[in-house]
Design an enzyme around this catalytic site. Sequence first.
Site, PDB file in Angstrom:
ATOM      1  N   GLY A 171      -6.435  -1.662  -7.683  1.00 18.76           N
ATOM      2  CA  GLY A 171      -5.958  -2.516  -8.361  1.00 18.76           C
ATOM      3  C   GLY A 171      -5.353  -2.099 -10.537  1.00 18.76           C
ATOM      4  O   GLY A 171      -5.595  -1.874 -11.510  1.00 18.76           O
ATOM      5  N   SER A 177       0.122   1.925  -8.867  1.00 13.08           N
ATOM      6  CA  SER A 177      -0.143   1.163  -7.557  1.00 13.08           C
ATOM      7  C   SER A 177      -0.346   1.487  -6.279  1.00 13.08           C
ATOM      8  O   SER A 177       0.806   2.127  -6.113  1.00 13.08           O
ATOM      9  CB  SER A 177       0.026  -0.154  -7.923  1.00 13.08           C
ATOM     10  N   ASN A 181      -2.358  -4.514   3.271  1.00  5.84           N
ATOM     11  CA  ASN A 181      -2.977  -5.957   3.693  1.00  5.84           C
ATOM     12  C   ASN A 181      -2.524  -5.754   5.152  1.00  5.84           C
ATOM     13  O   ASN A 181      -2.214  -5.481   5.422  1.00  5.84           O
ATOM     14  CB  ASN A 181      -2.607  -6.809   3.649  1.00  5.84           C
TER      15      ASN A 181
END
Length: 297
Positions: A171, A177, A181
């Site tokens: 986040g 960052s 996925n």
Amino acid sequence: MKYPQFLFFACFIMLCSHVVAQSVTKYPTLAEAWQLDSTSRSKQVEFRLLPYKPVYILFANYTTNVNHSPASSNENNVVEEPIPYNNVELAFQISFKTKILHNILGEKLGGDVWGAYTQSSRWQIYNNTLSRPFRETNYQPEAFLLFGTPYNIGNFKGVFTGFGLNHQSNGRSNPLSRSWNRIIFQAGWEVNNVQIVLKPWIRLPEAEKNDDNPDINDFMGRAELDLSYAFGKHDFQLVTRHSLRDGDKSHGSARLDYSYRFIKNLKIHAQVFTGYGESLIDYNHNQTTVGVGISLY
């Protein structure tokens, strides 16, 4: 302690207490944990918070190799100026799951849909120089479908198979960052008191320019093996990951958790991690960490 940090920490404690209050002192089998045995299925309730991964607070978590300059193979995600982090910090994790749908393919074929959430934080609470910041927090929501696969080969007992979607990120904005996925496949077995869960996965592709960590599979792995063993008041868990590649892409990690139950569900907890990917910001950073604290399940 700053007010927002105090409020966050208080909410963490209250949520942990709510989840573990529903657990029992007996270490559950895999079938009981996923409501796949006949007794658990008869009592199953959708949308009830249940324990998932270990819930703990490590009051002192020491690393042998501080990552002062987090970097990624994406040139936009490289910290140029070293950050004066301490090598001892507080770490904690909260994790819970809930059943969303039961027997979606009918009583005969089964199929239970689960949702889960895990959050782990590394807090530089002993670092006066940086005003005690949270160094890294990883957020991991996931959803998956599980099927009971009961069979026995001697002492080897099949329990479940399944697959699902997993998102994990910290986040944060560039250059800190990190995210990915995955489609995760999983299977669970038991051999006497040893629980075995194997999780290979496929990372979902991202646009190259937007990928915070293009080489994350080569460090945080492509599969995970989870071994758990419990006897009396002692619980052990060994989690290993590997990239499943050789040469300069061969990387892995191992994490060993030990806990001793001394007041109902309250345990003394110790953790040792070695390798790559202790957290997302450290996905390509090699270190060994040792932590001591308490766990609630």
